[in-house]
Design an enzyme around this catalytic site. Structure first.
Site, PDB file in Angstrom:
ATOM      1  N   SER A  21     -13.531 -58.335 -63.927  1.00  0.00           N
ATOM      2  CA  SER A  21     -13.807 -57.096 -63.209  1.00  0.00           C
ATOM      3  C   SER A  21     -12.578 -56.611 -62.443  1.00  0.00           C
ATOM      4  O   SER A  21     -11.879 -57.394 -61.805  1.00  0.00           O
ATOM      5  CB  SER A  21     -14.963 -57.317 -62.233  1.00  0.00           C
ATOM      6  OG  SER A  21     -15.200 -56.160 -61.468  1.00  0.00           O
ATOM      7  N   SER A  70      -4.600 -54.951 -53.103  1.00  0.00           N
ATOM      8  CA  SER A  70      -5.473 -54.539 -52.001  1.00  0.00           C
ATOM      9  C   SER A  70      -6.013 -53.162 -52.362  1.00  0.00           C
ATOM     10  O   SER A  70      -5.618 -52.144 -51.798  1.00  0.00           O
ATOM     11  CB  SER A  70      -4.694 -54.493 -50.683  1.00  0.00           C
ATOM     12  OG  SER A  70      -5.530 -54.095 -49.612  1.00  0.00           O
ATOM     13  N   ILE A  71      -6.916 -53.142 -53.337  1.00  0.00           N
ATOM     14  CA  ILE A  71      -7.433 -51.890 -53.887  1.00  0.00           C
ATOM     15  C   ILE A  71      -8.507 -51.287 -52.988  1.00  0.00           C
ATOM     16  O   ILE A  71      -8.597 -50.078 -52.826  1.00  0.00           O
ATOM     17  CB  ILE A  71      -8.009 -52.105 -55.304  1.00  0.00           C
ATOM     18  CG1 ILE A  71      -6.961 -52.758 -56.216  1.00  0.00           C
ATOM     19  CG2 ILE A  71      -8.506 -50.785 -55.890  1.00  0.00           C
ATOM     20  CD1 ILE A  71      -5.709 -51.946 -56.413  1.00  0.00           C
ATOM     21  N   ASN A 127     -20.547 -59.906 -56.620  1.00  0.00           N
ATOM     22  CA  ASN A 127     -19.317 -60.239 -55.904  1.00  0.00           C
ATOM     23  C   ASN A 127     -19.672 -60.617 -54.469  1.00  0.00           C
ATOM     24  O   ASN A 127     -20.086 -59.762 -53.687  1.00  0.00           O
ATOM     25  CB  ASN A 127     -18.367 -59.038 -55.929  1.00  0.00           C
ATOM     26  CG  ASN A 127     -17.110 -59.270 -55.117  1.00  0.00           C
ATOM     27  OD1 ASN A 127     -16.806 -60.392 -54.727  1.00  0.00           O
ATOM     28  ND2 ASN A 127     -16.378 -58.205 -54.853  1.00  0.00           N
ATOM     29  N   CYS A 130     -17.352 -60.179 -50.245  1.00  0.00           N
ATOM     30  CA  CYS A 130     -17.403 -59.001 -49.370  1.00  0.00           C
ATOM     31  C   CYS A 130     -17.831 -59.412 -47.961  1.00  0.00           C
ATOM     32  O   CYS A 130     -18.679 -60.292 -47.793  1.00  0.00           O
ATOM     33  CB  CYS A 130     -18.406 -57.985 -49.904  1.00  0.00           C
ATOM     34  SG  CYS A 130     -18.089 -57.446 -51.583  1.00  0.00           S
ATOM     35  N   ILE A 191     -12.440 -68.117 -60.611  1.00  0.00           N
ATOM     36  CA  ILE A 191     -12.458 -67.764 -59.200  1.00  0.00           C
ATOM     37  C   ILE A 191     -12.085 -66.294 -58.999  1.00  0.00           C
ATOM     38  O   ILE A 191     -11.467 -65.687 -59.864  1.00  0.00           O
ATOM     39  CB  ILE A 191     -11.483 -68.643 -58.377  1.00  0.00           C
ATOM     40  CG1 ILE A 191     -10.060 -68.473 -58.890  1.00  0.00           C
ATOM     41  CG2 ILE A 191     -11.946 -70.092 -58.378  1.00  0.00           C
ATOM     42  CD1 ILE A 191      -8.993 -69.223 -58.099  1.00  0.00           C
ATOM     43  N   THR A 193      -9.885 -63.686 -56.387  1.00  0.00           N
ATOM     44  CA  THR A 193      -8.494 -63.816 -55.974  1.00  0.00           C
ATOM     45  C   THR A 193      -8.334 -64.722 -54.754  1.00  0.00           C
ATOM     46  O   THR A 193      -9.259 -64.913 -53.968  1.00  0.00           O
ATOM     47  CB  THR A 193      -7.894 -62.438 -55.635  1.00  0.00           C
ATOM     48  OG1 THR A 193      -8.713 -61.796 -54.650  1.00  0.00           O
ATOM     49  CG2 THR A 193      -7.816 -61.572 -56.885  1.00  0.00           C
ATOM     50  N   GLY A 217      -3.122 -63.910 -61.158  1.00  0.00           N
ATOM     51  CA  GLY A 217      -2.047 -64.198 -62.094  1.00  0.00           C
ATOM     52  C   GLY A 217      -1.760 -65.681 -62.225  1.00  0.00           C
ATOM     53  O   GLY A 217      -2.471 -66.530 -61.667  1.00  0.00           O
ATOM     54  N   THR A 266      -5.305 -60.291 -64.706  1.00  0.00           N
ATOM     55  CA  THR A 266      -3.974 -59.721 -64.517  1.00  0.00           C
ATOM     56  C   THR A 266      -3.202 -59.564 -65.820  1.00  0.00           C
ATOM     57  O   THR A 266      -2.405 -58.630 -65.974  1.00  0.00           O
ATOM     58  CB  THR A 266      -3.178 -60.596 -63.528  1.00  0.00           C
ATOM     59  OG1 THR A 266      -3.919 -60.702 -62.305  1.00  0.00           O
ATOM     60  CG2 THR A 266      -1.825 -59.986 -63.208  1.00  0.00           C
TER      61      THR A 266
END
EC number: 1.3.1.14
Length: 303
Positions: A21, A70-71, A127, A130, A191, A193, A217, A266
């Site tokens: 995702s 950091s979207i 998710n 959060c 996992i 990030t 990554g 990534t």
């Protein structure tokens, strides 16, 4: 040709390779090079109850062996997704998982209920990285009790398979996994990030406005691999492993560690056709090693 089909959390996948995702959009962005139909599963970018514009300032920053992001969960919101995006997504004939996020239990439940009557959805990925605005900003996924409460409510709100995406930013990830299992989750993905940051030495300040960012990554692959190895033995739930997978050898490692399926993140930015070569590489490996099915090698590295 070996049998690449797997059953992940009750979801039939034609091969064990999914998109992670947030790295594959809604699939349309990559259609010129790879169709979502070719993937074992398409996991769409995270959706929230209301549209989000995301974070201001720098959003991406390369590191020596990875990427900081950091979207800020930029997305069109669940209603726009259902009305404007999902109808086109159905035409791709992909096994589609919907990643959902919320600021409190009620938001997760409302999103889930909105999706219940939708066609073309194979399952939900919850998710839990959060912050819960009603618990002083405490992230769901670091607390077993909060995790259990949330997953229980989502589980009771839908007949879709519920997969919970785990954060690595915890002391013992197996405790969170066990809470998910008790709450009725059908599967786990891990996992997410790893928390990190970067500093601009010229400006002498953090690169990101929010200071913290998520590292993904190759740099996080050893962390992810260990988490999959531990969790897949700690609970009786199928695991989708992810974190730094860049080639078929990486994918095989995760399956040997106990993963039923894997997700590519990534690498999609660096090599948009990576999924094709990884799927083919897994097939070639199985034939070379004399295995008839990818399921035959799952967990062989356990000791």
């Amino acid at each position: 040709m070996a049998d690449l089909k797997v059953n992940f959390a009750g979801i039939p996948m034609k091969n064990p390779v999914a998109s992670a995702s947030g790295t594959f959009g809604f699939g349309f962005e990559y259609q010129s090079v790879i169709s979502p139909h070719e993937l074992g599963a398409l996991v769409v970018k995270g959706l929230t109850l209301s549209p989000k514009r995301g974070n201001q300032g720098t959003r991406l920053h390369e590191t020596a062996s990875g990427l900081l992001n950091s979207i800020g969960l930029e997305n069109p919101g669940i209603d726009n997704f259902i009305n404007e995006i999902l109808p086109d997504l159905r035409q791709c004939d992909a096994t589609t998982l919907i990643n959902i996020s919320g600021g409190n239990d009620e938001e997760y439940v409302e999103i889930t209920q909105k999706l219940n009557n939708c066609q073309g959805i194979a399952g939900l990925e919850v998710n839990i990285s959060c912050p819960n605005i009603r618990e002083g900003g405490l992230v769901y996924g670091v607390d077993p009790e909060l995790t259990y409460r949330l997953v229980s409510k989502v589980r009771q709100s839908t007949s879709f398979p519920v997969i919970v995406k785990l954060s690595p930013n915890v002391t013992d990830i197996t405790e969170i996994a066990k809470a998910c299992e008790r709450a009725g989750a059908d599967g786990l993905s891990l996992i997410n990030t790893v928390a990190g940051m970067a500093i601009d030495i010229d400006q002498k300040e953090p690169v990101f406005d929010n200071i913290s960012a998520g590292l993904s990554g190759p740099a996080i692959k050893p962390i992810a691999l260990k988490a999959v190895y531990q969790v897949s033995q700690a609970v009786d739930l199928p695991v989708m492993g992810m974190g730094g997978i860049y080639n078929y050898q990486d994918a095989i490692e995760f399956i040997l560690a106990g993963a039923t399926s894997v997700a590519l993140g990534t690498v999609n930015f660096a090599e948009p056709t990576a999924a094709k070569s990884i799927i083919q590489g897994i097939d070639n490996y199985l034939e070379r090693e004399g295995y008839l099915s990818v399921n035959d090698i799952r967990g062989l590295a356990w000791k």
